[in-house]
Design an enzyme around this catalytic site. Structure first.
Site, mmCIF file in Angstrom:
data_model
loop_
_atom_site.group_PDB
_atom_site.id
_atom_site.type_symbol
_atom_site.label_atom_id
_atom_site.label_comp_id
_atom_site.label_asym_id
_atom_site.label_seq_id
_atom_site.Cartn_x
_atom_site.Cartn_y
_atom_site.Cartn_z
ATOM 1 N N ASP A 196 -37.200 -48.710 36.691
ATOM 2 C CA ASP A 196 -37.690 -48.040 35.483
ATOM 3 C C ASP A 196 -37.633 -49.006 34.305
ATOM 4 O OD1 ASP A 196 -38.014 -45.547 36.792
ATOM 5 O OD2 ASP A 196 -35.888 -45.118 36.524
ATOM 6 N N CYS A 251 -32.626 -41.823 33.465
ATOM 7 C CA CYS A 251 -33.926 -41.918 32.778
ATOM 8 C C CYS A 251 -33.809 -41.464 31.324
ATOM 9 C CB CYS A 251 -34.980 -41.084 33.506
ATOM 10 S SG CYS A 251 -35.381 -41.680 35.150
ATOM 11 N N CYS A 257 -40.571 -43.813 37.556
ATOM 12 C CA CYS A 257 -40.769 -42.521 38.214
ATOM 13 C C CYS A 257 -41.243 -41.461 37.213
ATOM 14 C CB CYS A 257 -39.461 -42.081 38.872
ATOM 15 S SG CYS A 257 -38.136 -41.770 37.687
ATOM 16 N N CYS A 310 -33.371 -49.724 39.484
ATOM 17 C CA CYS A 310 -34.092 -48.453 39.520
ATOM 18 C C CYS A 310 -35.600 -48.681 39.522
ATOM 19 C CB CYS A 310 -33.778 -47.598 38.300
ATOM 20 S SG CYS A 310 -32.056 -47.256 38.029
#
Length: 142
Positions: free
Chosen positions: A36, A103, A59, A34
């Site tokens: 992240d 997330c 993000c 991802c």
């Protein structure tokens, strides 16, 4: 993909950003697929999280969930912070698109990783209290 006003606010104006150089616990989680990565810092006094901050590479949803997670545990007892769920983070942000749910899971895991580090620094095995910190699956858009 539509984001709630709260997600946009926490993305544009994140709370508790930065590094606590004298942190009592630091946790880092992420998923290279991802992109992240979240790092959480906690300061603890008398079993209360007196300060918490984060640094997130990712993000807008990753930044917003990190920000909200810190707000949800700041001033709370360790016991209460351990109850933080990704669902609570999502609800506090008025929801996330399905492809961004990971997330909120990362934010939950980052808090738990910081608490795990805190217990380790105290000479206490964190696994029976915090559990294992698992890698988070992400759902990439096609």
């Amino acid at each position: 993909m539509a984001y709630s006003e709260k997600v946009m606010d926490h993305f544009a104006n994140p709370r508790n950003v930065g590094e606590l150089t004298d942190a009592d616990g630091v946790g880092e989680v992420g998923n290279s697929k991802c992109g992240d990565i979240m790092k959480m810092y906690i300061k603890v006094k008398d079993d209360i999280i007196t300060d918490v901050s984060f640094k997130t590479f990712g993000c807008g949803a990753a930044i917003a969930t990190s920000s909200m997670a810190t707000e949800l545990v700041k001033g709370k007892s360790i016991h209460d912070a351990l109850k933080l769920t990704n669902k609570a983070v999502m609800e506090a942000l008025d929801g996330l698109p399905p492809v961004k749910v990971h997330c909120s899971v990362l934010a939950e895991q980052a808090i738990k990783a910081a608490l795990s580090d805190y217990y380790t620094r105290q000479g206490i095995d964190p696994v029976p209290i915090v559990g294992k910190i698992n890698e988070v699956e992400c759902h990439l858009e096609d």
